[in-house]
Design an enzyme around this catalytic site. Structure first.
Site, PDB file in Angstrom:
ATOM      1  N   ARG A 152      29.577 -27.177  48.429  1.00 58.85           N
ATOM      2  CA  ARG A 152      28.758 -26.229  49.173  1.00 58.85           C
ATOM      3  C   ARG A 152      28.881 -26.580  50.652  1.00 58.85           C
ATOM      4  O   ARG A 152      29.208 -27.708  51.009  1.00 58.85           O
ATOM      5  CB  ARG A 152      27.303 -26.317  48.727  1.00 58.85           C
ATOM      6  CG  ARG A 152      27.082 -25.998  47.248  1.00 58.85           C
ATOM      7  CD  ARG A 152      25.629 -26.211  46.855  1.00 58.85           C
ATOM      8  NE  ARG A 152      25.386 -25.875  45.459  1.00 58.85           N
ATOM      9  CZ  ARG A 152      25.495 -26.731  44.437  1.00 58.85           C
ATOM     10  NH1 ARG A 152      25.836 -28.001  44.684  1.00 58.85           N
ATOM     11  NH2 ARG A 152      25.272 -26.358  43.203  1.00 58.85           N
ATOM     12  N   LYS A 177      22.560 -30.382  45.428  1.00 64.13           N
ATOM     13  CA  LYS A 177      21.523 -29.466  44.953  1.00 64.13           C
ATOM     14  C   LYS A 177      20.831 -30.078  43.737  1.00 64.13           C
ATOM     15  O   LYS A 177      21.478 -30.543  42.811  1.00 64.13           O
ATOM     16  CB  LYS A 177      22.140 -28.117  44.598  1.00 64.13           C
ATOM     17  CG  LYS A 177      21.112 -27.042  44.307  1.00 64.13           C
ATOM     18  CD  LYS A 177      21.782 -25.690  44.127  1.00 64.13           C
ATOM     19  CE  LYS A 177      20.756 -24.596  43.891  1.00 64.13           C
ATOM     20  NZ  LYS A 177      21.385 -23.263  43.717  1.00 64.13           N
ATOM     21  N   HIS A 283      30.388 -19.884  50.893  1.00 64.14           N
ATOM     22  CA  HIS A 283      30.262 -20.010  49.445  1.00 64.14           C
ATOM     23  C   HIS A 283      31.399 -19.289  48.725  1.00 64.14           C
ATOM     24  O   HIS A 283      31.705 -19.612  47.578  1.00 64.14           O
ATOM     25  CB  HIS A 283      28.918 -19.455  48.983  1.00 64.14           C
ATOM     26  CG  HIS A 283      28.280 -20.287  47.915  1.00 64.14           C
ATOM     27  ND1 HIS A 283      27.881 -21.590  48.115  1.00 64.14           N
ATOM     28  CD2 HIS A 283      27.996 -20.007  46.615  1.00 64.14           C
ATOM     29  CE1 HIS A 283      27.345 -22.065  46.995  1.00 64.14           C
ATOM     30  NE2 HIS A 283      27.415 -21.135  46.074  1.00 64.14           N
ATOM     31  N   ARG A 286      33.928 -21.745  47.729  1.00 61.25           N
ATOM     32  CA  ARG A 286      33.531 -22.481  46.520  1.00 61.25           C
ATOM     33  C   ARG A 286      33.796 -21.639  45.271  1.00 61.25           C
ATOM     34  O   ARG A 286      34.308 -22.149  44.268  1.00 61.25           O
ATOM     35  CB  ARG A 286      32.052 -22.843  46.628  1.00 61.25           C
ATOM     36  CG  ARG A 286      31.442 -23.508  45.392  1.00 61.25           C
ATOM     37  CD  ARG A 286      30.002 -23.903  45.712  1.00 61.25           C
ATOM     38  NE  ARG A 286      29.198 -24.168  44.541  1.00 61.25           N
ATOM     39  CZ  ARG A 286      29.083 -25.362  43.958  1.00 61.25           C
ATOM     40  NH1 ARG A 286      29.765 -26.385  44.433  1.00 61.25           N
ATOM     41  NH2 ARG A 286      28.299 -25.524  42.917  1.00 61.25           N
ATOM     42  N   HIS A 309      27.138 -28.098  38.500  1.00 62.90           N
ATOM     43  CA  HIS A 309      26.231 -27.181  37.819  1.00 62.90           C
ATOM     44  C   HIS A 309      25.487 -27.904  36.698  1.00 62.90           C
ATOM     45  O   HIS A 309      26.084 -28.676  35.947  1.00 62.90           O
ATOM     46  CB  HIS A 309      27.008 -26.003  37.219  1.00 62.90           C
ATOM     47  CG  HIS A 309      27.477 -25.026  38.239  1.00 62.90           C
ATOM     48  ND1 HIS A 309      28.485 -24.120  38.007  1.00 62.90           N
ATOM     49  CD2 HIS A 309      27.072 -24.795  39.521  1.00 62.90           C
ATOM     50  CE1 HIS A 309      28.685 -23.385  39.080  1.00 62.90           C
ATOM     51  NE2 HIS A 309      27.838 -23.770  40.006  1.00 62.90           N
ATOM     52  N   TYR A 318      32.568 -17.512  36.385  1.00 64.43           N
ATOM     53  CA  TYR A 318      33.897 -17.453  36.989  1.00 64.43           C
ATOM     54  C   TYR A 318      34.957 -16.979  36.013  1.00 64.43           C
ATOM     55  O   TYR A 318      36.057 -16.621  36.431  1.00 64.43           O
ATOM     56  CB  TYR A 318      34.264 -18.826  37.563  1.00 64.43           C
ATOM     57  CG  TYR A 318      33.315 -19.253  38.651  1.00 64.43           C
ATOM     58  CD1 TYR A 318      33.254 -18.562  39.854  1.00 64.43           C
ATOM     59  CD2 TYR A 318      32.445 -20.326  38.474  1.00 64.43           C
ATOM     60  CE1 TYR A 318      32.362 -18.934  40.852  1.00 64.43           C
ATOM     61  CE2 TYR A 318      31.557 -20.707  39.469  1.00 64.43           C
ATOM     62  CZ  TYR A 318      31.518 -19.996  40.648  1.00 64.43           C
ATOM     63  OH  TYR A 318      30.642 -20.355  41.625  1.00 64.43           O
TER      64      TYR A 318
END
Length: 334
Positions: A152, A177, A283, A286, A309, A318
């Site tokens: 990120r 995150k 982003h 990414r 994640h 994706y």
């Protein structure tokens, strides 16, 4: 507007210290719980906006009708996105539960806005190459790092010199995150440019020591536990700002990391030069990283780990943006 918390600001004697104002108390509790500066600024802004929208009445005097009206007004009159409305709700939940210490059952019944499910914008490999070719200098290096590692933007800008391991060809993301650490690869093509960046940081670090700057910012209580660490090269930002600045939380004059707005402007300029009409943000790089890895046949669990994640379902989005069209199905026309 900054209401006193507790006895309404009434004191028994002039010598008694004034009770902290409400917004100051919001800031204090957020810092105690190690919320980021951006979260602090957002929550304080929402609490202030909520108070002003209700005639500067103290939140203790307000109830579910006022909260629901405020949130509904954001959607109907302000036309804000679902994510913005949910952020406002989170700020009010924090205000009542953590600052005022009030458990209000009706807050649990306030419905969060449903966020629409969007398919992420992804660049084709040729577009990504064209975009990076239109950039130069540090913006090129940061853009290449985001596309080459899946970081990120703020994870990239907050890298410290010690987080790049050239011997193992890996990058350690600290406090990403959700407060999680993870490791990702270091692209071999970026080894030399990053080594040159470290040397540049070394020069700036020496200049700041001579100038008497207060050293780099350290998270949590590390500055007290290791008082000399803030002057060590390893803790310096990998992408430092061009100038010294004053820390908004403590007032110390030090060198912060590069502002994300600097990269955003460079990215916008590069998109125009490259002739890319898609809405591209940091982003997007990414998203493109993840999609191109899946296209190359890498396991989705591996991609999940690299992206950080928590749930593989987040990574599965994706698989819907591969370069064969919707859901990867081949059209009968072809």
């Amino acid at each position: 507007m900054d209401y006193p918390v507790g006895n309404g600001g009434v004191t028994d004697a002039p010598a008694t210290p004034r009770a902290p104002r409400l917004l100051d108390e919001v800031r204090r509790t957020l810092r105690v719980k190690h919320y980021s500066l951006r979260t602090e600024q957002a929550y304080v802004a929402w609490v202030r906006r909520f108070i002003l929208a209700n005639g500067k009445r103290h939140p203790r005097e307000l109830g579910p009708a006022e909260v629901e009206a405020f949130l509904s007004g954001l959607a109907t009159q302000g036309n804000v996105a679902a994510a913005t409305q949910n952020q406002a709700l989170s700020a009010l939940l924090y205000l009542y539960r953590e600052v005022l210490g009030t458990e209000l059952p009706w807050l649990d019944r306030v419905v969060r806005a449903k966020r629409p499910r969007r398919v992420p914008t992804v660049l084709a490999r040729e577009e990504a190459a064209r975009l990076l070719a239109a950039m130069e200098g540090r913006p090129w290096l940061i853009g290449s790092l985001l596309y080459g590692t899946g970081l990120r933007l703020m994870e990239g800008l907050r890298l410290r010199v010690k987080d790049v391991d050239f011997a193992r060809n890996e990058i350690v993301v600290r406090d990403g995150k959700g407060g999680k650490d993870r490791r990702t690869m270091l692209p071999r093509s970026l080894v030399e440019p990053l080594q040159r960046e470290v040397e540049r940081v070394r020069v700036l670090h020496a200049q700041d020591r001579v100038a008497g700057a207060d050293g780099v910012w350290l998270p949590h209580a590390l500055a007290r536990k290791y008082p000399r660490a803030k002057f060590e090269l390893g803790w310096c930002w990998l992408f430092p700002a061009a100038k010294l600045s004053r820390d908004p939380r403590g007032g110390a004059v030090r060198r912060h990391h590069l502002d994300d707005a600097v990269f955003a402007r460079a990215l916008k300029t590069a998109c125009a030069r490259a002739g890319i009409v898609k809405p591209v943000s940091a982003h997007t790089l990414r998203h493109s990283f993840a999609t191109h890895l899946i296209e190359a046949g890498y396991d989705i669990r591996t991609v999940q780990e690299l992206l950080g994640h928590k749930d593989v379902a987040t990574t599965q989005v994706y698989t819907h943006v591969l370069n064969r069209g919707g859901l990867g199905v081949r059209s009968p026309l072809d």
